[in-house]
Enzyme design. Structure first.
Site, PDB file in Angstrom:
ATOM      1  N   LYS A 154      36.347   9.364  22.502  1.00 50.65           N
ATOM      2  CA  LYS A 154      35.591   9.238  23.722  1.00 50.65           C
ATOM      3  C   LYS A 154      35.334  10.879  23.991  1.00 50.65           C
ATOM      4  CE  LYS A 154      37.569   5.143  25.549  1.00 50.65           C
ATOM      5  NZ  LYS A 154      37.993   4.350  26.709  1.00 50.65           N
ATOM      6  N   SER A 192      47.222   5.926  31.493  1.00 44.34           N
ATOM      7  CA  SER A 192      46.427   4.714  31.188  1.00 44.34           C
ATOM      8  C   SER A 192      47.658   3.670  30.833  1.00 44.34           C
ATOM      9  CB  SER A 192      45.503   4.691  29.898  1.00 44.34           C
ATOM     10  OG  SER A 192      44.620   3.901  29.985  1.00 44.34           O
ATOM     11  N   GLN A 226      34.207   4.900  31.781  1.00 47.85           N
ATOM     12  CA  GLN A 226      33.062   4.336  32.198  1.00 47.85           C
ATOM     13  C   GLN A 226      31.758   5.452  32.274  1.00 47.85           C
ATOM     14  OE1 GLN A 226      31.819   1.361  33.412  1.00 47.85           O
ATOM     15  NE2 GLN A 226      33.884   0.199  32.583  1.00 47.85           N
ATOM     16  N   TYR A 266      34.642  12.511  44.938  1.00 46.65           N
ATOM     17  CA  TYR A 266      34.959  11.310  45.025  1.00 46.65           C
ATOM     18  C   TYR A 266      36.464  10.951  45.017  1.00 46.65           C
ATOM     19  CZ  TYR A 266      30.074  10.692  43.238  1.00 46.65           C
ATOM     20  OH  TYR A 266      28.610  10.942  42.993  1.00 46.65           O
ATOM     21  N   ASN A 268      33.875  13.300  52.501  1.00 45.66           N
ATOM     22  CA  ASN A 268      32.991  14.072  53.218  1.00 45.66           C
ATOM     23  C   ASN A 268      32.480  15.268  52.692  1.00 45.66           C
ATOM     24  OD1 ASN A 268      35.869  14.567  53.911  1.00 45.66           O
ATOM     25  ND2 ASN A 268      34.888  16.447  54.807  1.00 45.66           N
ATOM     26  N   CYS A 289      51.251  -2.846  36.308  1.00 50.69           N
ATOM     27  CA  CYS A 289      51.584  -4.072  36.896  1.00 50.69           C
ATOM     28  C   CYS A 289      52.466  -5.348  35.953  1.00 50.69           C
ATOM     29  CB  CYS A 289      50.208  -4.875  36.882  1.00 50.69           C
ATOM     30  SG  CYS A 289      49.238  -4.285  38.074  1.00 50.69           S
ATOM     31  N   ASP A 298      44.483   4.079  44.889  1.00 50.45           N
ATOM     32  CA  ASP A 298      45.457   3.689  45.944  1.00 50.45           C
ATOM     33  C   ASP A 298      45.446   4.577  46.976  1.00 50.45           C
ATOM     34  OD1 ASP A 298      46.382   1.956  43.995  1.00 50.45           O
ATOM     35  OD2 ASP A 298      48.474   2.747  43.994  1.00 50.45           O
ATOM     36  N   HIS A 330      39.703  -0.438  39.476  1.00 54.18           N
ATOM     37  CA  HIS A 330      38.667  -0.704  38.453  1.00 54.18           C
ATOM     38  C   HIS A 330      37.412  -0.867  38.851  1.00 54.18           C
ATOM     39  CE1 HIS A 330      41.499  -1.145  34.846  1.00 54.18           C
ATOM     40  NE2 HIS A 330      42.297  -1.105  35.702  1.00 54.18           N
ATOM     41  N   THR A 355      40.040   4.940  33.600  1.00 55.78           N
ATOM     42  CA  THR A 355      38.894   3.992  33.766  1.00 55.78           C
ATOM     43  C   THR A 355      37.534   4.728  34.055  1.00 55.78           C
ATOM     44  OG1 THR A 355      40.311   2.140  34.304  1.00 55.78           O
ATOM     45  CG2 THR A 355      37.851   1.799  34.442  1.00 55.78           C
TER      46      THR A 355
END
Length: 442
Positions: free
Chosen positions: A71, A39, A19, A276, A271, A43, A280, A302, A15
């Site tokens: 993409k 991807s 984005q 980033y 830190n 669930c 989970d 998401h 995702t």
């Protein structure tokens, strides 16, 4: 041109890559994932196993070829990132097919490594047919085992979301299902009275429960439990929980928090500000208390992906924290929760009040109506909503979403009276159960 390397290609990783590409047409984006698929809708896996979803490939949202063609994102599956050199800004990557390793440079690194199923150390466990359900390959293994071996019974260890969803789906396949749960209740994120309704539903569908218990010894199909019971099962499904995959971050000396997740700031930076963490394995904060919180569910991953993509491309949108809003189908009942539960409120010595509301989901004279149990916790002084749980046969999702929105907006119990919610006999009552809870709080 900025080069962005992403570790993990499921909910968070795929995702955030999409984005970023939406906001930056020129960035070079490379994703590494150690699995064979990317991807996929994790669930949906219990429902594929149970036959509710007949085509397992429908869970696959994209392929590396599609990401490249549509993409211009380079996805490399069966590649494990094994180390990060923060000073040189390179990662070391192992190609799992060739066992060759190589270095990949980055300007920005995004960690979305997910989690690893927790498997309690149990003597003799290797002699049993034991499965976990964490990825697409796990799902296919369980499906194949059930089809070829035609087992008659299963013991599920753990009574959280996956455990309860799998219990329903295995019962629907005709298996005898037992659940072994170490705590004294199923769905222990809920209050005791809400959990009791879930337990009642499980028992009504023939699921055997062994609470306050765990497997002390396994010998093939024979299992010894801590409280002395001896049970038998053709296979075991370990559904104890997920441990965040932080080994890579720890080796790179990124900060690990009290939830054992990778510590992040309001923009999901670690830190090391060029790295980033999302999904989970990322530790964020509780929306209400500001305490450290980690919620291994799809919505946070998401949302975090969007915030990281915007931050990287120059728009600073802070992540305001987690409520842990969630819902689960357990046979005929839907079970939902948001915000703080009674145990957390009590442990934090917060001044709160609680109420329960029993209502019909919609007009009682309409033939298709069900019972709803609604429980709300609120601040005794400000009357702001702090948490809620809803259990019922229909309309549970609507009520939990209204209450989650109320918490986010800082609404009080008195505001709940005034919410103008949609009514027609098939959907609600003139005063919705949420409205009624607001009136009852007076």
């Amino acid at each position: 041109m900025k080069k962005i390397v992403i570790v993990g290609a499921v909910a968070g990783g795929a995702t955030v890559a999409s984005q970023i590409r939406y906001y930056d047409k020129d960035a070079q984006i490379v994703i590494f994932d150690q699995d064979e698929t990317m991807s996929y809708a994790a669930c949906g896996m219990p429902y594929v196993i149970g036959g509710e979803i007949t085509d397992s490939s429908s869970l696959l949202a994209a392929t590396p070829e599609e990401f490249k063609k549509e993409k211009n994102i380079d996805v490399r599956l069966k590649h494990r990132v094994i180390s990060i050199n923060r000073e040189l800004k390179v990662v070391e990557v192992l190609n799992l097919d060739t066992q060759q390793s190589f270095e990949e440079s980055y300007d920005v690194l995004i960690l979305s490594p997910g989690g690893t199923p927790i498997i309690p150390k149990t003597p003799g466990l290797e002699s049993s047919n034991m499965f976990t359900l964490r990825n697409f390959n796990d799902m296919e293994k369980i499906k194949h085992y059930i089809k070829t071996e035609q087992p008659k019974s299963c013991v599920i260890v753990g009574a959280g979301f996956i455990g309860l969803e799998m219990a329903e789906n295995l019962v629907n396949l005709g298996l005898n299902v037992s659940i072994v749960e170490k705590s004294q209740q199923v769905m222990n994120i809920m209050d005791v009275d809400s959990s009791a309704l879930v337990e009642k539903e499980l028992l009504a569908h023939g699921v055997k429960l062994f609470k306050g218990n765990f497997i002390t010894k396994a010998n093939g199909q024979h299992l010894d439990l801590d409280l002395g019971e001896k049970i038998q099962a053709d296979f075991i499904l370990m559904s104890v929980g997920v441990s965040p995959s932080t080994e890579l971050a720890e080796k790179a000396q990124l900060a690990i928090g009290e939830t054992r997740g990778i510590v992040t700031n309001e923009y999901l930076q670690t830190n090391d500000l060029s790295i980033y963490a999302i999904g989970d394995a990322a530790e964020n904060i509780d929306f209400i208390t500001g305490d450290a919180k980690r919620v291994p569910l799809a919505w946070p991953a998401h949302r975090q992906a969007y915030i990281v993509a915007r931050h990287i491309t120059g728009d600073n949108i802070p992540f305001k924290g987690l409520l842990g809003t969630s819902i689960c189908k357990v046979f005929t009942q839907s079970v939902a929760t948001t915000g703080l539960n009674e145990k957390t409120l009590t442990d934090r010595h917060m001044n709160f009040k609680s109420l329960t509301q029993k209502s019909n989901s919609n007009a009682g004279y309409y033939p298709d109506h069900e019972k709803i149990f609604l429980k709300i916790h609120y601040d005794a002084a400000t009357r702001k909503v702090l948490g809620a749980q809803v259990v019922g046969g229909k309309g549970v999702d609507k009520r939990i979403d209204v209450l989650s929105t109320a918490i986010y907006a800082g609404l009080t119990m008195d505001d709940l009276q005034a919410l103008e919610l949609a009514y027609a006999p098939p959907y609600s009552t003139p005063k919705d159960p949420v409205n009624m809870a607001g009136y009852k709080a007076k």
